[in-house]
Design a protein around this motif. Structure first.
Motif, PDB file in Angstrom:
ATOM      1  N   GLU A  84     -24.120  -3.455  -0.771  1.00  0.00           N
ATOM      2  CA  GLU A  84     -22.916  -4.175  -1.173  1.00  0.00           C
ATOM      3  C   GLU A  84     -23.099  -5.645  -0.826  1.00  0.00           C
ATOM      4  O   GLU A  84     -24.056  -6.010  -0.134  1.00  0.00           O
ATOM      5  N   PRO A  85     -22.211  -6.512  -1.301  1.00  0.00           N
ATOM      6  CA  PRO A  85     -22.344  -7.930  -0.932  1.00  0.00           C
ATOM      7  C   PRO A  85     -22.322  -8.107   0.583  1.00  0.00           C
ATOM      8  O   PRO A  85     -21.622  -7.391   1.297  1.00  0.00           O
ATOM      9  N   THR A  86     -23.087  -9.069   1.070  1.00  0.00           N
ATOM     10  CA  THR A  86     -23.188  -9.275   2.506  1.00  0.00           C
ATOM     11  C   THR A  86     -21.850  -9.686   3.108  1.00  0.00           C
ATOM     12  O   THR A  86     -20.960 -10.200   2.412  1.00  0.00           O
ATOM     13  N   TYR A  87     -21.693  -9.439   4.392  1.00  0.00           N
ATOM     14  CA  TYR A  87     -20.443  -9.726   5.080  1.00  0.00           C
ATOM     15  C   TYR A  87     -20.730 -10.044   6.537  1.00  0.00           C
ATOM     16  O   TYR A  87     -21.842  -9.800   7.047  1.00  0.00           O
ATOM     17  N   ASP A  88     -19.728 -10.590   7.203  1.00  0.00           N
ATOM     18  CA  ASP A  88     -19.852 -10.942   8.617  1.00  0.00           C
ATOM     19  C   ASP A  88     -19.019 -10.000   9.474  1.00  0.00           C
ATOM     20  O   ASP A  88     -18.047  -9.387   9.004  1.00  0.00           O
ATOM     21  N   VAL A  89     -19.396  -9.916  10.735  1.00  0.00           N
ATOM     22  CA  VAL A  89     -18.742  -9.040  11.700  1.00  0.00           C
ATOM     23  C   VAL A  89     -18.569  -9.800  13.004  1.00  0.00           C
ATOM     24  O   VAL A  89     -19.426 -10.602  13.388  1.00  0.00           O
ATOM     25  N   ALA A  90     -17.452  -9.560  13.688  1.00  0.00           N
ATOM     26  CA  ALA A  90     -17.240 -10.081  15.039  1.00  0.00           C
ATOM     27  C   ALA A  90     -17.093  -8.891  15.984  1.00  0.00           C
ATOM     28  O   ALA A  90     -16.426  -7.906  15.654  1.00  0.00           O
ATOM     29  N   GLN A  91     -17.703  -9.006  17.156  1.00  0.00           N
ATOM     30  CA  GLN A  91     -17.707  -7.909  18.124  1.00  0.00           C
ATOM     31  C   GLN A  91     -16.985  -8.319  19.406  1.00  0.00           C
ATOM     32  O   GLN A  91     -17.266  -9.374  19.973  1.00  0.00           O
ATOM     33  N   THR A  92     -16.068  -7.466  19.842  1.00  0.00           N
ATOM     34  CA  THR A  92     -15.353  -7.708  21.098  1.00  0.00           C
ATOM     35  C   THR A  92     -15.421  -6.462  21.965  1.00  0.00           C
ATOM     36  O   THR A  92     -15.563  -5.345  21.472  1.00  0.00           O
ATOM     37  N   VAL A  93     -15.316  -6.663  23.262  1.00  0.00           N
ATOM     38  CA  VAL A  93     -15.363  -5.572  24.227  1.00  0.00           C
ATOM     39  C   VAL A  93     -14.106  -5.619  25.095  1.00  0.00           C
ATOM     40  O   VAL A  93     -13.737  -6.688  25.603  1.00  0.00           O
ATOM     41  N   ILE A  94     -13.460  -4.474  25.248  1.00  0.00           N
ATOM     42  CA  ILE A  94     -12.310  -4.343  26.147  1.00  0.00           C
ATOM     43  C   ILE A  94     -12.744  -3.495  27.334  1.00  0.00           C
ATOM     44  O   ILE A  94     -13.181  -2.353  27.170  1.00  0.00           O
ATOM     45  N   ASP A  95     -12.640  -4.047  28.529  1.00  0.00           N
ATOM     46  CA  ASP A  95     -13.046  -3.356  29.752  1.00  0.00           C
ATOM     47  C   ASP A  95     -11.872  -2.628  30.406  1.00  0.00           C
ATOM     48  O   ASP A  95     -10.700  -2.958  30.167  1.00  0.00           O
ATOM     49  N   ASP A  96     -12.212  -1.666  31.266  1.00  0.00           N
ATOM     50  CA  ASP A  96     -11.257  -1.046  32.208  1.00  0.00           C
ATOM     51  C   ASP A  96     -10.041  -0.433  31.521  1.00  0.00           C
ATOM     52  O   ASP A  96      -8.897  -0.598  31.965  1.00  0.00           O
TER      53      ASP A  96
END
Length: 421
Positions: free
Chosen positions: A180-192
């Protein structure tokens, strides 16, 4: 008689805990050379990135590596497909596709694995809307026991039995994948985050972003890793579960160097550099480890995780980390997500084969009421697999018709009854 082709030393498996029984690793330089190996009368199995924790890819005869064939990816922009050599890794394919304006819908946590090996075992990433990696397959080229190459494509009668086939139909030379057409991703982490709250709301957690992983050591706490496409609707609010945004990069395993992981902190980047947990240029995970995974229907995932927690919590000394991921259903006969939306209960273990095998048997007993399916490439105790797959008999019939003499059989496929004794 085996032909005179290039060889390499037989390696260990990726994690280093076992060697292959085969005494030879052959590296054909052409399809003709590969055909001469396949038709030699010697049992043959194909070796990819070696990321299996059992004897799945072993052979009493020879192993072959396909990366010497010299074939290159071919993009069909109009059809939105890419045809790649089976030996190509996702870590190589990802940036190649992105540079040409295209993307895959999903990736596994490790980009180091080969395309053919991943789809043949229904390896997966995470996301309620994402199938296993096998779900992207449009067609395959497979070399049969007669040395002839056959193309199997969507719509063919044997297609869903050929994609996830554990190498039992022969070497997979090329795989055609939907793009598919390329796309961007953002990654976040939630601790505890409170683990009990996650388990009670597991469906909402997994639905909260494009790709979600829950990591825990069964001590009552967990972290939630969310990888979200920038072209999708905003992520759902999980603040009611507690926890806090990570104040720096994280590794799934406490104490490991987070620099080996893909960029977090909400920083946007291309799909291939965010969907995996690990960077292609770094050693993934802990290295010296074992892995198991048991896949259960999404509809009962909360209860299954609660049952697994009772076992895994008692054996925390062996657990490096466990991960909970979701995936959509597919139609492939031997896929762990065959005809059911699925949640995987994955554990990375300390490398103690005897102890881990015993605990995995205990874990499987606890998960038996939930119709678990073990991941094909990871530690499992059960060989009672036929009743877990509605199309098992069809898969066995296809393998026996394609390879009646068991040229492509190995100890694992015989043990579970997919190939003949």
């Amino acid at each position: 008689m085996l032909p005179d082709v290039a060889t390499r030393p037989v390696p260990t498996v990726w994690a280093g805990h076992r060697t292959y029984a085969s005494g030879a690793l052959l590296v054909p330089a052409s399809r003709e050379q590969l055909a001469s190996i396949v038709t030699s009368g010697t049992p043959v199995r194909t070796l990819g990135s070696r990321h299996s924790f059992t004897d799945l890819v072993d052979s009493p005869g020879v192993l072959v590596a396909l990366d010497g064939l010299g074939e290159e990816p071919v993009l069909d922009a109009d059809a939105r497909t890419v045809t790649v050599p089976g030996s190509l890794t996702y870590g190589t394919l990802g940036p190649w596709l992105h540079e040409r304006g295209f993307a895959l819908a999903a990736m596994a946590s490790l980009p180091h694995i080969s395309v053919a090996g991943a789809v043949s075992t229904a390896t997966h990433g995470s996301g309620d809307g994402a199938t296993t990696l096998a779900g992207a397959v449009v067609a395959l080229e497979i070399m049969g026991v007669d040395g002839e190459v056959r193309r199997v494509a969507r719509g063919d009668a044997a297609f869903h039995g050929s994609v996830v086939a554990l190498g039992a139909l022969g070497p997979v030379l090329t795989v055609t994948l939907a793009v598919e057409p390329t796309y961007d991703v953002a990654q976040t982490v939630i601790d505890d985050v409170d683990l009990a709250a996650i388990v009670a709301n597991l469906g909402a957690v997994h639905a909260s972003a494009s790709s979600v992983s829950v990591f825990t050591r069964w001590d009552g706490s967990a972290s939630i890793w969310r990888k979200h496409r920038t072209d999708a609707a905003p992520m759902a609010d999980l603040s009611g579960l507690g926890g806090r945004l990570a104040d720096g990069p994280r590794h799934p395993i406490a104490g490991e160097d987070a620099s080996s992981c893909t960029v977090q902190g909400g920083e946007t980047g291309p799909w291939w550099a965010r969907l995996p947990h690990f960077r292609i240029e770094n050693r993934p995970s802990a290295g010296a480890e074992l892995q198991s995974e048991h896949l259960v229907p999404q509809a009962v995932a909360g209860e299954a995780v609660a049952a697994a927690a009772q076992v895994l919590g008692r054996h925390r000394d062996l657990v490096l980390v466990s991960e909970l991921r979701s995936m959509a259903a597919d139609e492939h006969w031997l896929s762990s997500a065959h005809r059911r939306a699925t949640v995987g209960i994955h554990t990375t273990w300390r490398q103690d084969v005897t102890a881990v095998t015993d605990v995995v048997a205990e874990l499987e007993a606890a998960l038996e009421p939930f119709e678990h399916r073990p991941h094909w490439g990871k530690v499992m105790a059960t060989t009672d697999l036929a009743r877990r797959y509605p199309r098992w008999d069809d898969a066995v019939a296809l393998v026996h018709a394609s390879d009646p003499a068991g040229v492509f059989a190995g100890p694992f496929t015989r043990r579970v009854g997919l190939t003949g004794a």
